[in-house]
Design a protein around this motif. Structure first.
Motif, PDB file in Angstrom:
ATOM      1  N   MET A 275      53.582  62.631 101.228  1.00 63.60           N
ATOM      2  CA  MET A 275      53.759  61.403 100.438  1.00 63.60           C
ATOM      3  C   MET A 275      52.796  60.324 100.920  1.00 63.60           C
ATOM      4  SD  MET A 275      56.404  61.588  98.284  1.00 63.60           S
ATOM      5  CE  MET A 275      57.389  60.104  98.160  1.00 63.60           C
ATOM      6  N   LEU A 276      52.198  59.632  99.964  1.00 63.41           N
ATOM      7  CA  LEU A 276      51.326  58.514 100.317  1.00 63.41           C
ATOM      8  C   LEU A 276      52.185  57.269 100.531  1.00 63.41           C
ATOM      9  CD1 LEU A 276      48.575  58.976  97.584  1.00 63.41           C
ATOM     10  CD2 LEU A 276      48.428  59.657  99.974  1.00 63.41           C
ATOM     11  N   HIS A 277      51.739  56.454 101.468  1.00 66.11           N
ATOM     12  CA  HIS A 277      52.292  55.120 101.601  1.00 66.11           C
ATOM     13  C   HIS A 277      51.287  54.166 100.992  1.00 66.11           C
ATOM     14  CE1 HIS A 277      55.496  55.690 104.881  1.00 66.11           C
ATOM     15  NE2 HIS A 277      56.056  55.322 103.767  1.00 66.11           N
ATOM     16  N   ILE A 278      51.715  53.442  99.980  1.00 70.30           N
ATOM     17  CA  ILE A 278      50.779  52.598  99.237  1.00 70.30           C
ATOM     18  C   ILE A 278      51.188  51.138  99.385  1.00 70.30           C
ATOM     19  CG2 ILE A 278      49.796  52.135  96.962  1.00 70.30           C
ATOM     20  CD1 ILE A 278      50.521  55.057  96.243  1.00 70.30           C
ATOM     21  N   TYR A 279      50.210  50.319  99.745  1.00 67.60           N
ATOM     22  CA  TYR A 279      50.468  48.892  99.893  1.00 67.60           C
ATOM     23  C   TYR A 279      50.316  48.218  98.538  1.00 67.60           C
ATOM     24  CZ  TYR A 279      50.167  44.102 101.607  1.00 67.60           C
ATOM     25  OH  TYR A 279      50.401  42.771 101.832  1.00 67.60           O
ATOM     26  N   CYS A 280      51.411  47.621  98.056  1.00 65.41           N
ATOM     27  CA  CYS A 280      51.337  46.921  96.770  1.00 65.41           C
ATOM     28  C   CYS A 280      50.903  45.483  97.045  1.00 65.41           C
ATOM     29  CB  CYS A 280      52.688  46.939  96.060  1.00 65.41           C
ATOM     30  SG  CYS A 280      52.721  45.853  94.608  1.00 65.41           S
TER      31      CYS A 280
ATOM     32  N   GLU B 195      56.737  53.735  99.063  1.00 69.89           N
ATOM     33  CA  GLU B 195      56.581  55.171  98.855  1.00 69.89           C
ATOM     34  C   GLU B 195      55.806  55.467  97.572  1.00 69.89           C
ATOM     35  OE1 GLU B 195      57.465  57.987 100.365  1.00 69.89           O
ATOM     36  OE2 GLU B 195      58.310  56.993 102.119  1.00 69.89           O
ATOM     37  N   GLU B 196      55.055  56.519  97.596  1.00 67.52           N
ATOM     38  CA  GLU B 196      54.290  56.961  96.428  1.00 67.52           C
ATOM     39  C   GLU B 196      55.175  57.135  95.188  1.00 67.52           C
ATOM     40  OE1 GLU B 196      52.390  60.667  97.185  1.00 67.52           O
ATOM     41  OE2 GLU B 196      51.664  60.905  95.145  1.00 67.52           O
ATOM     42  N   GLU B 197      56.423  57.574  95.434  1.00 65.16           N
ATOM     43  CA  GLU B 197      57.362  57.843  94.338  1.00 65.16           C
ATOM     44  C   GLU B 197      57.568  56.625  93.435  1.00 65.16           C
ATOM     45  OE1 GLU B 197      60.925  59.397  96.111  1.00 65.16           O
ATOM     46  OE2 GLU B 197      61.915  59.595  94.169  1.00 65.16           O
ATOM     47  N   GLU B 198      57.356  55.417  93.969  1.00 63.94           N
ATOM     48  CA  GLU B 198      57.553  54.215  93.161  1.00 63.94           C
ATOM     49  C   GLU B 198      56.377  53.933  92.243  1.00 63.94           C
ATOM     50  OE1 GLU B 198      58.524  50.722  95.351  1.00 63.94           O
ATOM     51  OE2 GLU B 198      60.207  51.641  96.390  1.00 63.94           O
ATOM     52  N   PHE B 199      55.261  54.643  92.434  1.00 66.23           N
ATOM     53  CA  PHE B 199      54.023  54.312  91.728  1.00 66.23           C
ATOM     54  C   PHE B 199      53.643  55.387  90.712  1.00 66.23           C
ATOM     55  CE2 PHE B 199      53.941  52.314  95.871  1.00 66.23           C
ATOM     56  CZ  PHE B 199      53.504  51.035  95.614  1.00 66.23           C
TER      57      PHE B 199
ATOM     58  N   HIS C 153      52.856  49.967  89.758  1.00 67.93           N
ATOM     59  CA  HIS C 153      54.055  49.956  90.603  1.00 67.93           C
ATOM     60  C   HIS C 153      55.293  50.043  89.697  1.00 67.93           C
ATOM     61  CE1 HIS C 153      56.147  48.163  94.408  1.00 67.93           C
ATOM     62  NE2 HIS C 153      56.572  49.364  94.081  1.00 67.93           N
ATOM     63  N   ALA C 154      55.546  51.240  89.197  1.00 66.80           N
ATOM     64  CA  ALA C 154      56.512  51.442  88.116  1.00 66.80           C
ATOM     65  C   ALA C 154      57.944  51.056  88.490  1.00 66.80           C
ATOM     66  CB  ALA C 154      56.476  52.901  87.668  1.00 66.80           C
ATOM     67  N   ALA C 155      58.356  51.390  89.709  1.00 65.75           N
ATOM     68  CA  ALA C 155      59.753  51.136  90.073  1.00 65.75           C
ATOM     69  C   ALA C 155      59.905  49.809  90.820  1.00 65.75           C
ATOM     70  CB  ALA C 155      60.288  52.278  90.934  1.00 65.75           C
TER      71      ALA C 155
END
Lengths: 232, 99
Positions: free
Chosen positions: B1-6, B14-18, B60-62
């Motif tokens: 899983m990627l960790h993405i800075y919004c 978490e990547e799952e939110e994007f 950042h969908a979620a």
């Protein structure tokens, strides 16, 4: 007689057979009382939910919101502005979007007051019918949330007061930490049934108790609503 | 899983939110009616597929439901930086990525 291998797909006895509705866990084993439960679930129905859009850098917009709600507009992700006594909260959702929650029956007046006070480029939408609030209390709520969301719910990342929007049980929810062991979920109407059952199923291992929600058409709720309408 | 800075939430999530939304910095032709069919086709359908640094649009969908840009290495999946729409990347292929 043709050469067809026929299988009995419902071998009673040896293998447990399940109906397609077997996963519909409405009947989880509930704890005997709230005191025995690791997680207590309670819906806070019929609250007033308003989505506010506007420009955070506009001073008049910020001042107008504060005049109406008595709460300063949060300008970044973090603590939810909240007045527990009045039951009003104001949460940052995005750089130009906020979620306002007011007590049941007051959403019409809150929206009218915002429209009176705000000028310029803004929007207010009443989404009360589209979402509801679930309150989760108990010593095991944090563990329950760890099963449901990829967001870090450790106190280091999620102090009391904070509110975020994240993935929740493959759907999404707004997660708010009201107190050490008290959390709120703002969930969408169309996912409410699914999420409610997910939460009960996930919380069963900790002992779950469903506390009756205070209103659902109760006398106080109706009276509050009528009083609000008369006051208009 | 990627960790993405919004860059809007100012948090690593978490990547799952994007949701990835493909190549970033695609400019719409200013005068579509004066644009040749080939250029219009390139604008609509043709995308870069580099081996190495790539500037991408993410959503950042979620979370805050805002779009932003990500500079990602398509070989190592390392994310070098994230920045808001309208900003210029500080890490580019010709400047070289800091390892």
């Amino acid at each position: 007689m043709s050469e067809i291998a026929q299988m009995d797909l419902n071998p009673r006895g040896a293998v447990k057979s399940e109906s397609p509705l077997a996963m519909t866990r409405v009947n989880v084993v509930l704890a005997a009382s709230a005191r025995d439960a690791g997680v207590v679930v309670r819906e806070k129905p019929f609250l007033g939910h308003l989505v506010l859009r506007g420009r955070a850098e506009d001073e008049a917009f910020r001042a107008g919101v504060e005049r109406v709600l008595g709460l300063a507009l949060p300008l970044a992700l973090g603590p939810v502005a909240r007045d527990e006594a009045r039951g009003v909260s104001l949460q940052w959702m995005s750089p130009d979007e906020w979620l306002i929650v007011v007590p049941a029956g007051l959403e019409f007046d809150a929206e009218a007051a915002l429209r009176r006070e705000l000028t310029g480029h803004y929007a207010v939408m009443n989404t009360s019918g589209g979402q509801t609030v679930l309150e989760l209390t108990g010593p095991k709520v944090r563990e329950l949330l760890m099963k449901c969301t990829p967001y870090d719910v450790h106190p280091r990342a999620f102090p009391v007061g904070k509110g975020v929007s994240s993935v929740f049980a493959k759907s999404s929810a707004v997660i708010r930490r009201v107190d050490e062991e008290r959390w709120e979920l703002v969930i969408r109407r169309s996912f409410a049934d699914y999420l409610y059952r997910w939460i009960l199923d996930a919380a069963e291992e900790f002992g779950v108790f469903v506390s009756p929600s205070e209103s659902a058409g109760s006398v106080e709720h109706r009276m509050a609503r009528e009083a609000a309408v008369e006051g208009r | 899983m990627l960790h993405i800075y919004c860059p809007h939430c100012a948090e690593t999530r978490e990547e799952e939110e994007f949701r990835p939304k493909g190549e970033a910095h695609i400019a719409r032709p200013v005068e579509p009616e004066a644009t040749s069919d080939e250029d219009w086709g390139n604008y609509l359908f043709f995308r870069k597929n580099p081996r190495g640094l790539h500037h991408e649009l993410w959503y950042h969908a979620a979370g805050c439901r805002k779009f932003f840009n990500v500079t990602r290495d398509t070989v190592s999946y390392q994310i070098h930086e994230t920045y808001k729409v309208g900003q210029k990347p500080s890490v580019t292929a010709d400047k070289g990525a800091a390892k």
